[in-house]
Design an enzyme around this catalytic site. Structure first.
Site, PDB file in Angstrom:
ATOM      1  N   HIS A 265      -7.817 -29.401 -63.147  1.00  0.00           N
ATOM      2  CA  HIS A 265      -6.429 -29.106 -62.790  1.00  0.00           C
ATOM      3  C   HIS A 265      -5.591 -28.911 -64.061  1.00  0.00           C
ATOM      4  O   HIS A 265      -4.933 -27.878 -64.231  1.00  0.00           O
ATOM      5  CB  HIS A 265      -5.872 -30.253 -61.937  1.00  0.00           C
ATOM      6  CG  HIS A 265      -4.460 -30.051 -61.492  1.00  0.00           C
ATOM      7  ND1 HIS A 265      -4.133 -29.590 -60.249  1.00  0.00           N
ATOM      8  CD2 HIS A 265      -3.275 -30.236 -62.130  1.00  0.00           C
ATOM      9  CE1 HIS A 265      -2.813 -29.497 -60.133  1.00  0.00           C
ATOM     10  NE2 HIS A 265      -2.268 -29.888 -61.268  1.00  0.00           N
ATOM     11  N   GLU A 266      -5.662 -29.881 -64.949  1.00  0.00           N
ATOM     12  CA  GLU A 266      -4.843 -29.795 -66.171  1.00  0.00           C
ATOM     13  C   GLU A 266      -5.316 -28.639 -67.053  1.00  0.00           C
ATOM     14  O   GLU A 266      -4.522 -28.023 -67.756  1.00  0.00           O
ATOM     15  CB  GLU A 266      -4.859 -31.123 -66.933  1.00  0.00           C
ATOM     16  CG  GLU A 266      -4.304 -32.321 -66.144  1.00  0.00           C
ATOM     17  CD  GLU A 266      -2.915 -32.111 -65.529  1.00  0.00           C
ATOM     18  OE1 GLU A 266      -2.125 -31.311 -66.075  1.00  0.00           O
ATOM     19  OE2 GLU A 266      -2.636 -32.731 -64.480  1.00  0.00           O
ATOM     20  N   GLU A 295       1.597 -24.165 -61.257  1.00  0.00           N
ATOM     21  CA  GLU A 295       0.735 -24.896 -60.335  1.00  0.00           C
ATOM     22  C   GLU A 295      -0.303 -23.956 -59.705  1.00  0.00           C
ATOM     23  O   GLU A 295      -1.399 -24.390 -59.341  1.00  0.00           O
ATOM     24  CB  GLU A 295       1.597 -25.586 -59.265  1.00  0.00           C
ATOM     25  CG  GLU A 295       0.931 -26.709 -58.515  1.00  0.00           C
ATOM     26  CD  GLU A 295       0.551 -27.925 -59.367  1.00  0.00           C
ATOM     27  OE1 GLU A 295       0.976 -28.034 -60.533  1.00  0.00           O
ATOM     28  OE2 GLU A 295      -0.211 -28.754 -58.861  1.00  0.00           O
TER      29      GLU A 295
HETATM   30 ZN    ZN Z   1      -0.192 -29.584 -61.786  1.00  0.00          ZN
END
Ligand code: ZN
Length: 502
Positions: A265-266, A295
């Site tokens: 995710h990061e 995002e």
């Molecule tokens: Zn995020």
């Protein structure tokens, strides 16, 4: 053009201060000993104050006005034009807020954070309630100061998602909410469903997790010469420059997904930051264009890549070899289903891909009601619990598992939650557009551990532009359409119908 150069130097100076502030913030959450807290708070306050003063000073506005005149004749699609537009936006956003309001908000949220943490540990909303009331009141003032034409929430949303309106968010949730709720219902009611995540809760040595995670994020394209990965309680990504982007993760011995998918995710956030054109370094065009688009990248790499069958076709053997005691009895298909297990739950950050948006929908509904004055803070927990029952079919047993779970409101972050769902929707829209325009199926590449085609397309079409295009313009430019929920719904339905044999 001399006017542009003068403004660019000014903004580069401010950017340098903001980046230094970010370094201190990163250190605070990674390596700083507990004793450093008070001094660090003073340092952060001093530096962010300097940054704010420089940005809102009359000299900055003079330079912007001169630059606006100078770029008037230029192509609106030029870097110079975009640079001046974004500098104006940053200036307006900061200058519209009276200093007294900014200071009050800062001091109230600092205290509110402590009261929120205490209230959460006692699971007692009443302790936090007066603070949330203060915050709602101040955030309403922020909305008034920024200004809006239709709804006060528009002004708040615009801080995180430029150009997006409350009505757009309502439409977005209306278009996905019922179908997702229906899908969840089908999954939950499916007789004899055997998909669980229990295998992920066995023992996973954290050193080995780190080894595997670093190998994966490097393969995805995270450049350890231009970034680092460290440990933080609440993982995040932060950027200090074009060549220095930091990600953090958290290792849990008995919960494999925390570090594994958290790191991916990061990494998605980091690939975006690392992929911005070098010519935007120390320029306001550096960074992502909105939280939603940011995002969309973290979700794309975490979910569309990291939770895909193709990805594990390539990596599962390695993972099994690293953790034979925990995984030797589990085949690829079972593992794939376990990392995609769907279960309506109370905690947003632990939610699966399908139910996640229902959690943000609930927060959006409550925030909007609070800001528009239709709901009083004291009644919010009851509304929260009823909405969980309505959308997820479960009722929080207490406030800690309900309205007190998220940090956002204690920090004044109202208007933020919809960006998570915007990210989910856009992640699929980009991915499908990339496949369509390249005429490929990425799964064929991913199952060989090849991510370059996808990463290159994202860099060329999204990352390199930084903040040059507003989210709506970027979506239009890349996909030829507005944000579209259809590909996302189709993705969820197809993927989960297969997993759950619906
Ligand atoms: Zn995020």
């Amino acid at each position: 053009m001399e006017e542009i150069t003068a403004l660019r130097e000014r903004m580069a100076h401010i950017t340098a201060i903001n980046q230094a502030t970010a370094v201190l913030g990163w250190d605070q959450q990674t390596y700083m000993p507990a004793g450093g807290g008070q001094a660090r708070a003073d340092q952060l306050e001093a530096l962010s104050g300097i940054g704010h003063q420089l940005l809102t000073a009359s000299e900055t506005e003079t330079l912007i006005l001169r630059a606006e005149k100078a770029v008037g004749s230029l192509d609106p699609d030029s870097d110079e034009f975009a640079f001046v537009r974004v500098a104006r936006r940053d200036y307006d956003q900061a200058a519209k807020l009276p200093e007294s309001l900014v200071k009050e908000l800062a001091s109230v949220t600092t205290l509110a954070h402590e009261h929120w943490a205490a209230a959460r540990s006692h699971s007692n909303f009443a302790e936090f309630s007066p603070w949330l009331s203060r915050i709602v009141e101040l955030v309403r003032k922020v909305a008034e100061a920024i200004g809006y034409t239709d709804r006060p929430y528009d002004a708040l949303l615009d801080q995180y998602e430029p150009g997006m309106k409350t009505a757009d968010v309502e439409q977005m949730y209306q278009s996905i909410g019922p179908q997702i709720a229906e899908l969840v219902k089908k999954i939950v009611e499916q007789p004899g469903r055997s998909v669980t995540d229990l295998v992920l809760r066995r023992d996973y040595d954290t050193d080995k997790q780190r080894q595997f995670g670093e190998h994966v994020v490097h393969a995805l394209g995270f450049d350890f010469q231009r970034g680092r990965q460290d440990v933080a309680v609440h993982p995040f990504c932060t950027s200090f420059s074009h060549n220095d982007v930091r990600i953090t993760t958290r290792y849990e011995k008995n919960w494999l997904p925390a570090a594994l998918f958290g790191s991916m995710h990061e990494t998605g956030h980091a690939l975006y930051e690392l992929g911005v054109a070098e010519r935007y370094d120390r320029n306001v065009l550096e960074g992502g264009t909105s939280l939603g688009v940011h995002e969309s990248q973290s979700r794309l790499w975490e979910n569309l890549v990291g939770r895909s069958h193709a990805f594990w076709k390539h990596y599962y053997g390695d993972l099994q070899a690293l953790f034979p005691e925990s995984l030797s009895d589990t085949d690829l298909d079972t593992f794939y289903r376990s990392i995609n297990a769907v279960s309506p739950s109370l905690i947003r950050v632990e939610a699966d891909e399908v139910t996640y948006n229902l959690h943000t929908l609930i927060r959006f509904e409550i925030e909007n009601e609070l800001i528009e004055g239709r709901l009083e803070v004291k009644d919010a927990p009851e509304v929260w619990n009823s909405l969980y029952e309505k959308y997820l079919g479960i009722r929080p047993p207490d406030d800690a598992h309900g309205i007190l779970q998220d940090v956002h409101w204690s920090g004044g972050g109202i208007g933020y939650f919809p960006t998570y769902t915007i990210g989910n929707i856009l992640s699929v829209q980009w991915y499908k557009e990339a496949e369509r325009s390249l005429g490929v199926t990425f799964a064929d590449q991913i199952e060989h551990g090849d991510f370059e085609g996808l990463r290159t397309w994202l860099t060329e079409n999204i990352y390199q532009w930084g903040r040059k295009y507003e989210p709506k313009d970027l979506v239009k430019r890349v996909t030829g359409r507005t944000m579209d929920t259809a590909p996302y719904l189709e993705y969820l339905t197809t993927k989960y119908s297969a997993i759950y044999e619906l």
